[in-house]
Design an enzyme around this catalytic site. Structure first.
Site, PDB file in Angstrom:
ATOM      1  N   HIS A 197       0.809  -1.232   0.000  1.00 28.09           N
ATOM      2  CA  HIS A 197       0.000   0.000   0.000  1.00 28.09           C
ATOM      3  C   HIS A 197       0.841   1.282   0.000  1.00 28.09           C
ATOM      4  CE1 HIS A 197      -3.979  -2.031   1.481  1.00 28.09           C
ATOM      5  NE2 HIS A 197      -3.347  -2.734   0.546  1.00 28.09           N
ATOM      6  N   GLU A 239     -13.633   2.190  -3.878  1.00 32.43           N
ATOM      7  CA  GLU A 239     -14.419   3.422  -3.812  1.00 32.43           C
ATOM      8  C   GLU A 239     -14.019   4.436  -4.867  1.00 32.43           C
ATOM      9  OE1 GLU A 239     -15.078   3.637   1.071  1.00 32.43           O
ATOM     10  OE2 GLU A 239     -14.198   5.334  -0.013  1.00 32.43           O
TER      11      GLU A 239
END
Length: 420
Positions: free
Chosen positions: A196, A291
């Site tokens: 990440h 999202e």
């Protein structure tokens, strides 16, 4: 790539591609219409969600219907047998500048041939999800030759996402070098992990630079996405020297990082401006919960306290809530995930059905996801199956769409999408 259309244009093929076994396999595939598996008016996603008890906050927040008119898409490989790429950008002369995850930068010629590695690229930490990440041309690149790029950097105490600027000086052999390199920004704190990192770089209409990053994935650091003292799980807004801009929402607030634009993000690997010059992003969720957001100044987008989807273990994330008064709802979400990476706003004319839509690369969905919008809401979702992990998406100067494919630990291709 059995269902990938490759109506190959010979002038765009390199000799190595024409002789490769993959070429004969892909050439015979059918046209990708975007309508496979579902008809217009029905959602493209037909699998059950991972979080079956979660409900969207409003109609159309997920599983929007496919549009009535979905163009048949022709795909041509314009470059193949490339190293494992992460991003691409078009240079003013129509050539492509690409970054390879392992730490190299190349210029791809108009006939699809990569030049030698560009000299002067700093060392990167390429383990796990790290590497040489996004690249963006400075707004004045045509005059200055300046480029900006993000990468995972090894540091004392761990590593993190950093942003550098340099002047790209091309040579006559298809390569070049980076001059006057400066690391202008470092995501802090460092963390000893390999997941990440984000990250995308987008210049705004006033030459502001948006930098997206991740929250480093693990339970210990990811909670810092809610901490304004931390640079994990944030969108930043800086100038070309890496300094926070005066209009940032937390500038002057004690204990807050002044570079922060928005917070509460998970792992942001897709970002683009819309036709009004506003930033939009797509971030990775866990099992479900990818999202689409339009990050606004000072707003909290929830992670990890509020999210759709579930943890990889099958358990809820935190308390398993999808809404909280203090956090923003995503404009749109996916469950199951598409695993987004790379994003472009389509304002070209070559594919009129996609005019004013967002194009998002899908790693898990293995294709390009087309999001049609009305105002700030998604009205339709269309998918163009390419049977390949899509790492980046760009609109070319010819109005065609270009997608960067990747295979885990293997080679990449660049594919051109046009209306059949």
């Amino acid at each position: 790539m059995k269902s990938l259309t490759l109506l190959l244009t010979a002038s765009l093929m390199s000799a190595s591609f024409l002789s490769s076994p993959a070429h004969s396999q892909m050439e015979s595939a059918p046209v990708a219409t975007g309508a496979e598996g579902a008809s217009s008016g029905k959602p493209a996603e037909t699998q059950a969600p991972n979080a079956r008890n979660q409900k969207p906050a409003f109609t159309g927040q997920t599983r929007a219907p496919q549009p009535a008119n979905m163009p048949a898409i022709r795909t041509d490989v314009v470059a193949d047998n490339l190293p494992h790429l992460w991003s691409m950008e078009f240079l003013p002369d129509g050539r492509m500048l690409v970054t390879a995850k392992a730490g190299a930068m190349h210029i791809i010629s108009k006939d699809g041939k990569p030049g030698p590695a560009i000299e002067g690229v700093p060392g990167v930490l390429s383990a796990g999800q790290g590497g040489l990440l996004d690249v963006a041309l400075a707004p004045d690149h045509a005059q200055t030759g300046m480029v900006f790029f993000s990468f995972s950097e090894a540091r004392d105490g761990g590593n993190g996402t950093s942003v550098a600027s340099a002047k790209l000086v091309a040579d006559g052999a298809g390569g070049g070098k980076l001059q006057d390199l400066k690391i202008i920004f470092r995501q802090m704190p460092s963390y000893d992990g390999n997941k990440h990192f984000g990250s995308r770089l987008v210049f705004g209409p006033d030459k502001e630079l948006y930098v997206t990053v991740g929250e480093r994935s693990d339970p210990q650091p990811r909670v810092q996405a809610q901490d304004l003292k931390s640079g994990l799980g944030k969108t930043f807004r800086i100038d070309v020297n890496g300094k926070p801009l005066p209009g940032n929402p937390f500038a002057g607030r004690e204990g807050a990082r002044p570079e922060i634009w928005s917070y509460g993000h998970r792992n942001l690997q897709a970002a683009a401006l819309d036709g009004q010059g506003r930033l939009w992003t797509v971030e990775h969720g866990p099992r479900g919960g990818d999202e689409l957001n339009r990050p606004e100044a000072g707003k909290n987008y929830g992670w990890p306290e509020v999210t759709y989807g579930i943890d990889y273990s099958g358990k809820p994330i935190g308390k398993g809530i999808t809404a909280m008064k203090e956090t923003e709802q995503p404009v749109y979400f996916w469950d199951p995930v598409i695993a987004p990476s790379g994003m472009a706003y389509y304002d070209g004319d070559a594919i009129p059905e996609w005019k004013n839509s967002f194009l998002v690369g899908g790693l898990v969905s293995q294709g390009v996801v087309v999001l049609h919008t009305d105002g700030d809401r998604v009205t339709h979702e269309e998918r163009v199956p390419l049977q390949a992990r899509i790492r980046d998406v760009k609109v070319g100067p010819d109005g065609a769409v270009y997608a960067v494919t990747e295979s885990r630990g293997g080679a990449s291709s660049i594919i051109r999408l046009t209306k059949a």
